[in-house]
Enzyme design. Structure first.
Site, mmCIF file in Angstrom:
data_model
loop_
_atom_site.group_PDB
_atom_site.id
_atom_site.type_symbol
_atom_site.label_atom_id
_atom_site.label_comp_id
_atom_site.label_asym_id
_atom_site.label_seq_id
_atom_site.Cartn_x
_atom_site.Cartn_y
_atom_site.Cartn_z
ATOM 1 N N ASP A 147 -0.296 -9.531 6.902
ATOM 2 C CA ASP A 147 1.025 -9.078 7.333
ATOM 3 C C ASP A 147 2.077 -9.603 6.354
ATOM 4 O OD1 ASP A 147 3.452 -8.569 8.571
ATOM 5 O OD2 ASP A 147 2.818 -9.253 10.543
ATOM 6 N N LYS A 166 16.389 -0.631 4.984
ATOM 7 C CA LYS A 166 16.496 0.667 5.646
ATOM 8 C C LYS A 166 17.677 0.603 6.608
ATOM 9 C CE LYS A 166 12.366 1.128 3.763
ATOM 10 N NZ LYS A 166 12.141 1.885 2.530
ATOM 11 N N ALA A 213 0.825 -1.218 0.000
ATOM 12 C CA ALA A 213 0.000 0.000 0.000
ATOM 13 C C ALA A 213 0.859 1.267 0.000
ATOM 14 C CB ALA A 213 -0.921 -0.019 1.225
ATOM 15 N N PRO A 214 0.402 2.269 -0.767
ATOM 16 C CA PRO A 214 -0.817 2.331 -1.598
ATOM 17 C C PRO A 214 -0.645 1.747 -3.007
ATOM 18 C CG PRO A 214 0.265 4.441 -1.636
ATOM 19 C CD PRO A 214 1.074 3.588 -0.702
ATOM 20 N N GLY A 215 0.588 1.310 -3.360
ATOM 21 C CA GLY A 215 0.734 0.617 -4.632
ATOM 22 C C GLY A 215 1.784 1.161 -5.576
ATOM 23 N N GLY A 216 2.728 1.940 -5.071
ATOM 24 C CA GLY A 216 3.759 2.507 -5.949
ATOM 25 C C GLY A 216 4.578 1.458 -6.675
#
Length: 355
Positions: free
Chosen positions: A261, A306, A222-225
């Site tokens: 999840d 990250k 989400a949101p779908g990039g």
């Protein structure tokens, strides 16, 4: 004033000069070339000084830009130029270029991606046009050459003169692909996956591995990039995220949204691709990627790690070792390509597949 120099020049994200230097030093230790680093925080580049031409040749022949994670570009330094006169920069650059003794496929004048150097963009364009014209007049531009000339302006008066084989370097000036955000995409994160596919795969691999009808899973979608990049290639995507997906993607008929999840989802059968851009500790993401690759749940993957504020180079090595060891227990080995992309921030993007 021009001085001959032996070494390498790497462009990097400002603030990551230390990690880029560590990476170059690790190759130097492997090759025993005896180099050392010159760098400045937030400059956007690292100079790796080598003792002589022989060491520089060995390093340049053994280490490709494609092998590096924290470097956007890797060039062989031939000279350092100081006190470039504002009224006649070409008068200093051209004699130095003539001494190189051969022609070039092309010539780029560029600057690092730092706040200070970014102000040189206009000078780079105008001086670059003048330089190419001057080199053409002296037959120093040779379409048959495989080598590109790079002049890196670190400020208006100081520069490196460098070169590289065109097939061993990034094909964008400054190592930065200038991508336009597609208006139909639901988030700017889409540019990370687009850059990853352009940078970490070659044209032949994109044609073979990104075909219409292939299947994919997007963990933390989400949101779908990232899903958008797969759908635009006519791939069927299972988007796994408890958050909402862009409705236009759902309406495409190519996306199945599962509110689950991403750290627990397991596909019923193997898919061609798994992509993942979840905000979590890098070791936790690496463990999940290892599970997918070792289990054969996907054929290839692109994911982000990250990075922590400290020991970022060490963390990358640890995550890579985790994945390689997990895959090795199943008698496989991993193909790993990683880069800190222009559209990344405090992270790197990895392409991995089992072989």
């Amino acid at each position: 004033m021009t001085q001959p120099a032996h070494g390498m020049l790497a462009y990097c994200r400002p603030g990551f000069e230390g990690e880029c230097a560590q990476e170059l030093a690790s190759h130097d230790a492997r090759l025993a070339t005896g180099g050392f680093v010159r760098s400045q925080r937030d400059s956007g580049f690292v100079e790796f000084v080598l003792p002589d031409a022989s060491a520089a040749n060995r390093f340049a022949d053994s280490v490709r830009w494609q092998d590096l994670t924290f470097a956007r570009q890797l060039l062989r330094v031939r000279a350092r130029v100081a006190e470039l006169p504002r009224e006649d920069r070409l008068g200093v650059l051209m004699p130095a270029i003539r001494t190189m003794g051969h022609g070039y496929l092309d010539a780029w004048i560029e600057s690092p991606d730092s706040d200070a150097a970014r102000e040189l963009a206009g000078l780079c364009r105008s001086l670059g046009n003048a330089l190419v014209a001057a080199m053409k007049r002296e037959s120093l531009i040779d379409p048959k050459s495989t080598c590109r000339l790079h002049v890196c302006l670190t400020d208006a008066q100081n520069a490196f003169i460098a070169e590289a084989e065109s097939d061993r370097t990034c094909r964008w000036p400054g190592g930065i692909p200038r991508l336009r955000f597609p208006a139909a995409a639901p988030s700017r994160s889409t540019l990370k996956l687009e850059e990853a596919l352009l940078t970490l795969l070659d044209a032949d691999e994109r044609e073979r591995w990104l075909k219409p009808g292939m299947t994919a899973v997007d963990l933390g979608a989400a949101p779908g990039g990232w899903t958008w990049q797969l759908v635009r290639r006519s791939m069927s995507v299972t988007a796994v995220d408890n958050g909402p997906m862009d409705q236009k993607l759902i309406d495409s008929g190519l996306v199945t949204h599962l509110r689950e999840d991403g750290f627990r989802y397991r596909p019923a059968e193997a898919v061609d691709w798994m992509v993942c851009d979840m905000v979590e500790q890098p070791r936790k993401v690496a463990a999940r990627m290892a599970e997918w690759l070792a289990g054969g749940w996907c054929r290839q993957t692109v994911f982000n790690l990250k990075l922590p504020m400290k020991k970022r180079f060490d963390e990358v090595q640890l995550c890579r070792n985790m994945i390689e060891e997990a895959v090795a227990t199943n008698g496989k080995r991993i193909e790993w390509r990683a880069r800190q992309l222009y559209h990344d921030r405090e992270e790197i993007t990895v392409f991995a597949r089992t072989a």
